[in-house]
Design an enzyme around this catalytic site. Structure first.
Site, mmCIF file in Angstrom:
data_model
loop_
_atom_site.group_PDB
_atom_site.id
_atom_site.type_symbol
_atom_site.label_atom_id
_atom_site.label_comp_id
_atom_site.label_asym_id
_atom_site.label_seq_id
_atom_site.Cartn_x
_atom_site.Cartn_y
_atom_site.Cartn_z
ATOM 1 N N HIS A 115 -5.458 12.006 -0.503
ATOM 2 C CA HIS A 115 -4.156 12.236 -1.134
ATOM 3 C C HIS A 115 -4.022 11.412 -2.392
ATOM 4 O O HIS A 115 -4.464 10.271 -2.460
ATOM 5 C CB HIS A 115 -2.997 11.946 -0.174
ATOM 6 C CG HIS A 115 -3.055 10.616 0.512
ATOM 7 N ND1 HIS A 115 -3.896 10.372 1.584
ATOM 8 C CD2 HIS A 115 -2.410 9.455 0.275
ATOM 9 C CE1 HIS A 115 -3.751 9.121 1.975
ATOM 10 N NE2 HIS A 115 -2.853 8.528 1.192
ATOM 11 N N VAL B 261 -3.679 7.152 5.907
ATOM 12 C CA VAL B 261 -3.839 8.524 6.388
ATOM 13 C C VAL B 261 -5.176 9.037 5.856
ATOM 14 O O VAL B 261 -5.396 9.057 4.638
ATOM 15 C CB VAL B 261 -2.684 9.431 5.928
ATOM 16 C CG1 VAL B 261 -2.914 10.859 6.427
ATOM 17 C CG2 VAL B 261 -1.332 8.901 6.413
ATOM 18 N N ARG C 233 7.026 15.276 -0.993
ATOM 19 C CA ARG C 233 7.593 13.942 -1.233
ATOM 20 C C ARG C 233 7.198 12.997 -0.097
ATOM 21 O O ARG C 233 7.216 13.383 1.075
ATOM 22 C CB ARG C 233 9.120 14.024 -1.370
ATOM 23 C CG ARG C 233 9.517 14.774 -2.619
ATOM 24 C CD ARG C 233 10.990 14.712 -2.943
ATOM 25 N NE ARG C 233 11.288 15.730 -3.947
ATOM 26 C CZ ARG C 233 11.073 15.591 -5.250
ATOM 27 N NH1 ARG C 233 10.575 14.459 -5.718
ATOM 28 N NH2 ARG C 233 11.342 16.573 -6.088
ATOM 29 N N ASP C 234 6.842 11.757 -0.506
ATOM 30 C CA ASP C 234 6.470 10.736 0.475
ATOM 31 C C ASP C 234 7.696 10.408 1.332
ATOM 32 O O ASP C 234 8.810 10.248 0.831
ATOM 33 C CB ASP C 234 5.960 9.479 -0.239
ATOM 34 C CG ASP C 234 5.200 8.546 0.692
ATOM 35 O OD1 ASP C 234 3.983 8.389 0.512
ATOM 36 O OD2 ASP C 234 5.841 7.976 1.612
ATOM 37 N N ASN D 138 -5.743 5.677 -2.734
ATOM 38 C CA ASN D 138 -6.174 4.535 -1.930
ATOM 39 C C ASN D 138 -7.387 4.975 -1.107
ATOM 40 O O ASN D 138 -7.393 6.082 -0.559
ATOM 41 C CB ASN D 138 -5.061 4.076 -0.993
ATOM 42 C CG ASN D 138 -3.883 3.486 -1.757
ATOM 43 O OD1 ASN D 138 -4.066 2.855 -2.795
ATOM 44 N ND2 ASN D 138 -2.682 3.696 -1.249
HETATM 45 P P1 AMP Z 1 -1.901 5.747 2.073
HETATM 46 O O1 AMP Z 1 -1.405 4.396 2.519
HETATM 47 O O2 AMP Z 1 -2.466 5.762 0.679
HETATM 48 O O3 AMP Z 1 -2.819 6.378 3.113
HETATM 49 O O4 AMP Z 1 -0.605 6.660 1.960
HETATM 50 C C1 AMP Z 1 -0.072 7.349 3.031
HETATM 51 C C2 AMP Z 1 1.339 7.721 2.631
HETATM 52 O O5 AMP Z 1 1.755 8.768 3.464
HETATM 53 C C3 AMP Z 1 2.356 6.602 2.762
HETATM 54 O O6 AMP Z 1 2.962 6.358 1.497
HETATM 55 C C4 AMP Z 1 3.352 7.139 3.789
HETATM 56 O O7 AMP Z 1 4.672 6.759 3.506
HETATM 57 C C5 AMP Z 1 3.138 8.640 3.666
HETATM 58 N N1 AMP Z 1 3.462 9.441 4.840
HETATM 59 C C6 AMP Z 1 3.078 9.222 6.110
HETATM 60 N N2 AMP Z 1 3.525 10.202 6.916
HETATM 61 C C7 AMP Z 1 4.193 11.077 6.109
HETATM 62 C C8 AMP Z 1 4.893 12.305 6.331
HETATM 63 N N3 AMP Z 1 4.993 12.842 7.563
HETATM 64 N N4 AMP Z 1 5.460 12.920 5.272
HETATM 65 C C9 AMP Z 1 5.372 12.391 4.043
HETATM 66 N N5 AMP Z 1 4.721 11.244 3.766
HETATM 67 C C10 AMP Z 1 4.158 10.591 4.783
#
Ligand code: AMP
Length: 114
Positions: A100, A96, A29-30, A87
């Site tokens: 994903h 990140v 989960r995000d 993304n």
């Molecule tokens: P993106 O912007 O597509 O790279 O998505 C990265 C996602 O990772 C975002 O929706 C963040 O909220 C999520 N995220 C970052 N760190 C963590 C974590 N430790 N556990 C779960 N989700 C995370």
């Protein structure tokens, strides 16, 4: 080698709310959900972006998408509908750099996205 937070989650080095895992894929989960259901599906392989995919990765990405559909059913959002998003790079909103797939649902989603 990858040193991202998602690689550390896949390795079990930092905690996450994991909803599925196998030898190739982890789903969790995000931490900052954008909807009632917001799950991230990642490969264990440290692929940075969609641009880094090769033809050999196609079955893996297919499994990630199939898992998204299965998790949508499990979460009870399949019939109402949901969104899956990769993304890619800065202009695509990627923060990140470990591939994903976002599974987002549980509320009506707007189009086009911001
Ligand atoms: P993106 O912007 O597509 O790279 O998505 C990265 C996602 O990772 C975002 O929706 C963040 O909220 C999520 N995220 C970052 N760190 C963590 C974590 N430790 N556990 C779960 N989700 C995370």
């Amino acid at each position: 080698m990858s040193n991202t937070i998602f690689a550390k989650i896949a390795a079990g080095e930092i905690p996450a709310d994991i909803v599925y895992e196998d030898e190739e894929i982890v789903a969790f989960r995000d931490v900052n959900p954008q909807a009632p259901v917001h799950i991230l599906i990642i490969p264990r392989l440290p692929i940075a972006t969609l641009n880094d995919l090769t033809a050999e990765h196609a079955p893996l990405v297919g499994r990630m998408l199939h898992l998204a559909a299965e998790l949508a059913k499990q979460e009870g959002i399949a019939e109402a509908g949901y969104r899956t998003v990769f993304n890619c790079n800065a202009a695509g909103g990627q923060t990140v750099y470990h591939l994903h797939l976002h599974l987002i649902g549980g509320r009506p989603l707007q189009w086009p996205p911001g």
